[in-house]
Design an enzyme around this catalytic site. Structure first.
Site, short mmCIF file in Angstrom:
data_model
loop_
_atom_site.label_atom_id
_atom_site.label_comp_id
_atom_site.label_asym_id
_atom_site.label_seq_id
_atom_site.Cartn_x
_atom_site.Cartn_y
_atom_site.Cartn_z
N ARG A 97 3.80 0.52 -6.71
CA ARG A 97 3.68 -0.44 -5.60
C ARG A 97 2.49 -1.38 -5.81
O ARG A 97 2.33 -2.35 -5.07
CB ARG A 97 3.53 0.31 -4.28
CG ARG A 97 4.68 1.25 -3.98
CD ARG A 97 4.31 2.25 -2.90
NE ARG A 97 4.34 1.65 -1.59
CZ ARG A 97 5.39 1.65 -0.76
NH1 ARG A 97 6.50 2.22 -1.15
NH2 ARG A 97 5.34 1.07 0.42
N ASN A 150 -0.42 1.02 6.20
CA ASN A 150 0.25 0.07 5.31
C ASN A 150 0.85 -1.02 6.17
O ASN A 150 1.65 -0.75 7.06
CB ASN A 150 1.36 0.79 4.53
CG ASN A 150 2.14 -0.19 3.65
OD1 ASN A 150 1.61 -1.23 3.29
ND2 ASN A 150 3.37 0.14 3.34
N GLY A 151 0.42 -2.27 5.98
CA GLY A 151 0.97 -3.38 6.76
C GLY A 151 -0.13 -4.27 7.29
O GLY A 151 -1.25 -4.29 6.77
N TRP A 176 -3.65 -2.14 -1.53
CA TRP A 176 -3.66 -3.46 -2.16
C TRP A 176 -4.30 -4.36 -1.12
O TRP A 176 -3.76 -4.51 -0.03
CB TRP A 176 -2.26 -3.94 -2.50
CG TRP A 176 -2.31 -5.24 -3.28
CD1 TRP A 176 -2.82 -6.44 -2.86
CD2 TRP A 176 -1.93 -5.46 -4.63
NE1 TRP A 176 -2.75 -7.37 -3.86
CE2 TRP A 176 -2.21 -6.81 -4.96
CE3 TRP A 176 -1.34 -4.67 -5.59
CZ2 TRP A 176 -1.93 -7.36 -6.21
CZ3 TRP A 176 -1.07 -5.24 -6.84
CH2 TRP A 176 -1.37 -6.55 -7.14
N HIS A 223 31.77 -36.16 5.87
CA HIS A 223 31.98 -36.87 4.58
C HIS A 223 32.89 -36.09 3.65
O HIS A 223 32.86 -36.27 2.43
CB HIS A 223 30.62 -37.15 3.93
CG HIS A 223 29.73 -37.98 4.78
ND1 HIS A 223 29.84 -39.35 4.90
CD2 HIS A 223 28.72 -37.63 5.61
CE1 HIS A 223 28.94 -39.80 5.75
NE2 HIS A 223 28.24 -38.78 6.19
N LYS A 270 24.86 -15.68 -1.36
CA LYS A 270 24.81 -14.23 -1.08
C LYS A 270 26.22 -13.71 -0.83
O LYS A 270 26.62 -12.69 -1.38
CB LYS A 270 23.92 -13.96 0.13
CG LYS A 270 22.43 -14.03 -0.14
CD LYS A 270 21.89 -12.77 -0.76
CE LYS A 270 21.40 -12.83 -2.16
NZ LYS A 270 20.92 -13.94 -2.84
N GLU A 306 28.54 -13.93 -4.03
CA GLU A 306 28.18 -13.13 -5.21
C GLU A 306 28.36 -11.63 -5.00
O GLU A 306 28.48 -10.88 -5.95
CB GLU A 306 26.77 -13.44 -5.69
CG GLU A 306 25.64 -12.93 -4.83
CD GLU A 306 24.28 -13.17 -5.48
OE1 GLU A 306 24.16 -13.05 -6.71
OE2 GLU A 306 23.34 -13.48 -4.75
N LYS A 328 21.22 -9.01 -13.42
CA LYS A 328 20.01 -9.21 -12.61
C LYS A 328 19.14 -10.30 -13.21
O LYS A 328 18.48 -11.04 -12.49
CB LYS A 328 19.21 -7.89 -12.51
CG LYS A 328 17.96 -8.00 -11.66
CD LYS A 328 18.30 -8.36 -10.22
CE LYS A 328 17.07 -8.59 -9.38
NZ LYS A 328 17.39 -9.17 -8.05
N GLU A 361 21.87 -20.65 0.43
CA GLU A 361 21.55 -19.27 0.03
C GLU A 361 22.53 -18.29 0.68
O GLU A 361 23.01 -17.35 0.05
CB GLU A 361 20.10 -18.94 0.40
CG GLU A 361 19.71 -17.47 0.33
CD GLU A 361 19.83 -16.86 -1.06
OE1 GLU A 361 20.10 -17.60 -2.03
OE2 GLU A 361 19.70 -15.62 -1.17
N CYS A 364 0.85 -1.18 0.00
CA CYS A 364 0.00 0.00 0.00
C CYS A 364 0.89 1.24 0.00
O CYS A 364 2.09 1.18 0.25
CB CYS A 364 -0.88 0.00 1.25
SG CYS A 364 -1.83 -1.50 1.43
#
Ligand code: AGP
Length: 606
Positions: free
Chosen positions: A27, A98-99, A74, A502, A483, A486, A601, A479, A2
């Site tokens: 948004r 908003n939230g 929204w 192992h 991060k 990269e 990207k 991940e 929102c």
């Protein structure tokens, strides 16, 4: 997400507010509204659909007044409609929000029991009635708002104006961004600097827990205890930009901090928060009839799929085949007719993922996709699309898109479990409640960000870094390693903790930081024994956990504390610490965080 705007202006504000809302259209929204004070009286205009509908309404029924607030909504609680559009109000106060207010159920029940005249299905309306109750008990607006803020649980941003107070606006920020704009004898608020660009470029960003009392003469910012605080005023560089870094050094930092807001926004799109149920759009798939689900993606999106494998198999008892798209597309695997293939992609343009999708179409699979760019190639070639709604992700290293992908996958796994008769109403409510609390827990970790800055000196000197995790924390270890490598260019590897003996244990010495993702769950003790093996070889352990470091039974170099959460949502919560570790290390090293070397990207070629 929102959008919020507000103005204490020298002249009429209604049209100014609509212009500012237009700058927040990126948004996404489904309705909009403004409220002003006309001769001290609160007046409101709201319209479903695009802002032009609100503009038409204001032409036929103009709003006067130099004090006002506006909102693009929204739908979260309650379907898109004029009656659910913001601002929400009583005779005494008008509010935009908003939230998510997590505890709105009990607040609404408490207010209804006292006869509060609710008119909408939204969580926001409870704020208007809570403030009204305090005002009618004799409190002034500032005291009334301070009193009710402590009753609201969740991640939100608010702006309020009050009947009879032409020179007053009160705002609050808890998890969702809010900026204050300084004019000449005027003051403004907005969800970001973009909304405020038509009014001013002198901006101060509220911090989490801040609330502020605005008059045309200035602003008094206070913390959650009510003590006065100062926030730096900067010159916004927004200009014609549709997306800007705000007061962050990098887009990646801004996007990490947007996660409480955008995850909350995505949750609200896939959950019926009023009834603690999942509420997915109709899909061309009956999960009760699906024997196996195929998942494929690249990079970070693949790790989201890897987490989802744990979720679908444990909570929906649905077997999952999973592969990185660049391998899947050439394996030419046999696929059961009528099977379901799910693809995850932020850009929706990744070549390997798109090629894999096309292979599945040729194999007569039902193709679903989770994308952030809804007009992308992958979206267009899918039978059904589940959007991640996190707004434009500018940083090459994916952060908010990843946690929004997890959010959608979690909701989908619950829906699949329901359809397959393995998740009943109680379990559904339990898992949905755990999801609804995620934005607040993410905000708590972000509020503790300084703890991550202390790590960078040692990590930045590392040659190799090892990330360990078990169960659904294993993909988070992967991940985290991605991060770090990269954006800082330090070699890092993610491993299942059970694999340590192992092979990878040969790497361990006093030079190798070992970052362990270890929620206090059923696997914690097994991971603790892995940590003991690392410590016995002088490995330096960085523990990311809600557990007391002493529970590991070994020396921990650094403990990064995380809120205790339901096991179902640990991947969502633990994603934030691994993002912060990578970001602060790279920022300290001075690499190009938003545009790391050699990376794009969207990888639209093989
Ligand atoms: C993530 O930080 C990387 N930028 C990269 O691995 C990315 O996730 C991958 O290229 C997939 O992109 P997509 O989500 O747009 O398909």
């Amino acid at each position: 997400m929102c959008g919020i705007v507000g103005a204490l202006s020298k002249g009429p504000v209604a049209e100014l507010l609509v212009d500012a809302l237009k700058r927040l259209e990126y948004r996404g929204y489904d309705s909009a509204g403004v409220a002003t004070l006309e001769n001290g009286r609160l007046e409101r205009r709201r319209a479903q659909g695009k802002l032009r509908n609100l503009e038409e309404l204001l032409k036929s029924e103009p709003l006067l007044g130099n004090t006002g607030i506006g909102h693009t909504r929204w739908a979260t609680h309650g379907k898109p409609s004029e009656i659910n559009a913001h601002p929400h109000m009583t005779d005494d106060v008008s509010v935009v929000h908003n939230g998510i207010i997590e505890n709105f159920h009990e607040l609404k029940a408490e207010l209804l029991a006292e006869g509060a005249p609710f008119t909408s299905d939204t969580d926001t309306e409870v704020i208007a009635h809570l403030v009204t109750r305090e005002l009618r008990a004799g409190k002034d607006p500032v005291t009334a708002v301070f009193h009710i803020l402590n009753r609201l649980q969740g991640a939100f941003a608010l702006a309020m104006i009050f009947q009879g107070y032409e020179n007053l606006m009160i705002v609050a920020r808890q998890g969702s961004p809010l900026a204050v704009g300084y004019g000449d004898g005027e003051m403004f608020v907005g969800s970001d600097a973009i909304a405020l660009a038509p009014f001013t470029d002198k901006i101060a960003y509220l911090e989490d827990g801040d609330w502020a009392v605005l008059t045309r003469e200035g602003v008094a910012i206070r913390d959650r205890m009510g003590a006065g605080v100062e926030r730096p005023v900067s010159q916004s560089q927004t200009g014609g930009l549709v997306v800007d870094k705000g007061n962050y050094r990098h887009f990646m930092a801004k996007e990490i901090h947007e996660q409480p807001e955008v995850v909350g926004h995505t949750l609200a799109h896939y959950l019926d928060l009023a009834n603690s149920q999942v509420n997915l759009p109709a899909l061309p798939v009956d999960f009760a009839q699906v024997s196996r689900l195929s998942l494929s993606a690249c990079g970070t999106a693949f790790y989201a799929c890897l987490v989802a494998k744990y979720w679908f198999e444990r909570w929906a008892k649905l077997p999952v085949d999973i592969d990185i798209a660049s391998e899947f597309r050439y394996r030419e695997t046999a696929m059961q007719p009528g099977g379901v293939a799910l693809f995850v992609s932020q850009s929706g343009e990744t070549a390997d993922t798109l090629a894999s999708l096309r292979y599945c179409r040729q194999q007569n699979q039902q193709v679903l996709s989770i994308v952030n760019v809804q007009e992308s190639s992958i979206a267009r070639e899918s039978n059904a699309v589940l959007p991640t709604l996190c707004g434009p992700e500018i940083g090459v290293a994916s952060t908010k898109a990843f946690t929004c992908q997890l959010t959608v996958l979690a909701c989908l796994a619950i829906a699949a479990g329901k359809a397959r008769g393995v998740i009943g109403p109680e379990r559904e409510a339990e898992l949905v409640k755990a999801l609804v609390e995620v934005p607040r827990h993410m905000a708590a970790i972000l509020n503790d960000e300084h703890a991550y800055e202390a790590l960078v000196h040692s990590l930045s000197k590392a040659r190799d870094v090892l990330y360990l995790g078990r169960g659904s924390s294993f993909p988070i270890a992967l991940e985290g390693a991605l991060k770090l490598k990269e954006i800082s260019y330090i070699h890092a590897e993610g491993y299942a903790a059970g694999e340590l003996k192992h092979g990878p244990i040969a790497l361990i010495d006093e030079e190798v930081p070992v970052i362990v993702i270890a929620p206090r769950d059923e696997l914690f003790d097994k991971t603790a024994s892995n940590m003991q093996e690392v410590a016995a070889r002088d490995g330096k352990i960085i523990l990311v956990s809600d557990a007391d470091p002493a529970a590991t039974g070994c020396a921990i170099q650094t403990a990064l504390s995380v809120p205790s959460v339901h096991p179902f949502v640990t991947p969502l919560i633990y994603a934030v610490p691994v993002q912060l570790i990578a970001y602060h290390t790279a920022a300290f090293m001075g690499t190009d965080v938003d545009q790391p070397r050699n990376l794009a990207k969207s990888v639209t070629v093989e």
